[in-house]
Design a protein around this motif. Structure first.
Motif, PDB file in Angstrom:
ATOM      1  N   GLU A   1     -11.947 -10.180  -0.451  1.00  0.00           N
ATOM      2  CA  GLU A   1     -13.093  -9.650   0.281  1.00  0.00           C
ATOM      3  C   GLU A   1     -12.676  -8.427   1.113  1.00  0.00           C
TER       4      GLU A   1
ATOM      5  N   GLU B   1     -12.337  -5.494  -1.188  1.00  0.00           N
ATOM      6  CA  GLU B   1     -13.649  -4.993  -1.619  1.00  0.00           C
ATOM      7  C   GLU B   1     -14.322  -4.209  -0.497  1.00  0.00           C
TER       8      GLU B   1
ATOM      9  N   GLU C   1     -20.717  -3.415  -0.638  1.00  0.00           N
ATOM     10  CA  GLU C   1     -20.568  -4.636   0.156  1.00  0.00           C
ATOM     11  C   GLU C   1     -21.677  -4.765   1.199  1.00  0.00           C
TER      12      GLU C   1
ATOM     13  N   GLU D   1     -24.653  -5.885  -0.606  1.00  0.00           N
ATOM     14  CA  GLU D   1     -24.495  -7.289  -0.973  1.00  0.00           C
ATOM     15  C   GLU D   1     -24.822  -8.193   0.221  1.00  0.00           C
TER      16      GLU D   1
ATOM     17  N   HIS E   1     -18.854 -11.298   6.053  1.00  0.00           N
ATOM     18  CA  HIS E   1     -18.816 -11.640   4.626  1.00  0.00           C
ATOM     19  C   HIS E   1     -18.223 -13.024   4.413  1.00  0.00           C
TER      20      HIS E   1
ATOM     21  N   GLU F   1     -21.098 -14.990   2.829  1.00  0.00           N
ATOM     22  CA  GLU F   1     -20.889 -14.961   1.384  1.00  0.00           C
ATOM     23  C   GLU F   1     -20.000 -16.109   0.916  1.00  0.00           C
TER      24      GLU F   1
END
Ligand code: ZN
Length: 239
Positions: A92, A95, A103, A106, A137, A141
């Protein structure tokens, strides 16, 4: 803006509660293992001998072997879980570094999927990214709290302790009383403790209490009956 909690608040709260419940459940089950295996062991040895030293040695060896093996198993399983969580966080982080725009989109999409309007989700994603992108995240996520990864040593220590506490009950019930009282006291205290662990694990898992208690008590009774029979046979055979 209303003062409603953010959409991930609930989930984080649930995660924290879930973690506490998992620890409690693991503690009850660890204690249960300690009770049943040590009870089986000392009752089996008591079928063969009335020597207190032998009972104590066997019970202590069983306690240590069981608690160490529980701790080792827990250490391995939590370590590998933690390694995979850390790998996910590292991916992560990369990214976020390589494609921050994708990101951000997202994260906004995930927040929108949780019920925020497109506009608010975008705004929230931007603020979260500004504050601590990786943390946002991780939570939204991956469902991981990067500050609260389980420490494998803590998990191992907790298992060791839970098993030991459980194991001490049949061990002490067997070695402290006089020879005539040992078996009845051990059997009664073990079955009573298993009613408690059965009740506890059912409550913590929101399962039917009666069935859980019955299962724990029958398993414990069966373990003691089988090992006592085996110990008596060996004792009678003079092994
Ligand atoms: Zn992401």
């Amino acid at each position: 803006m209303s003062d409603q909690p953010p959409p991930w608040h609930d989930e984080a709260h649930h995660d924290a509660m879930g973690t506490r419940l998992n620890w409690l459940r693991a503690a009850v089950l660890g204690a249960n293992d300690g009770i049943v295996s040590t009870a089986g062991l000392v009752v089996g040895v008591a079928g063969a001998t009335t020597d207190r030293g032998t009972l104590l040695t066997a019970g202590l060896a069983g306690l240590l072997a069981g608690s160490l093996s529980m701790a080792a198993g827990e250490y391995v399983s939590v370590s590998s879980q933690r390694a995979s969580e850390q790998a996910a966080l590292a991916l992560e982080r990369r990214e976020l570094h390589d494609q921050p725009q994708a990101e951000l989109a997202e994260l906004a999409g995930l927040l929108q999927a949780r019920g925020l309007s497109e506009e608010v989700a975008r705004e929230a994603a931007e603020q979260l990214t500004e504050r601590d992108a990786l943390r946002a995240h991780a939570r939204v996520e991956l469902g991981i709290d990067p500050d609260a990864l389980t420490n494998p040593w803590h998990a191992a220590g907790a298992s060791f302790l839970a098993f030991t506490v459980g194991a001490l009950l049949p061990l002490l019930a067997m070695v402290l009383p006089s020879a005539g009282l040992r078996l009845p006291l051990t059997v009664v205290s073990v079955l009573a403790a298993l009613v408690l662990t059965g009740w506890g694990s059912a409550r913590l898992g929101a399962a039917p209490v009666g069935a859980s208690v019955l299962r724990m008590v029958s398993v414990g009774a069966l373990a003691m009956a089988v090992t006592y029979a085996a110990g008596s046979l060996l004792g009678a055979a003079g092994v």
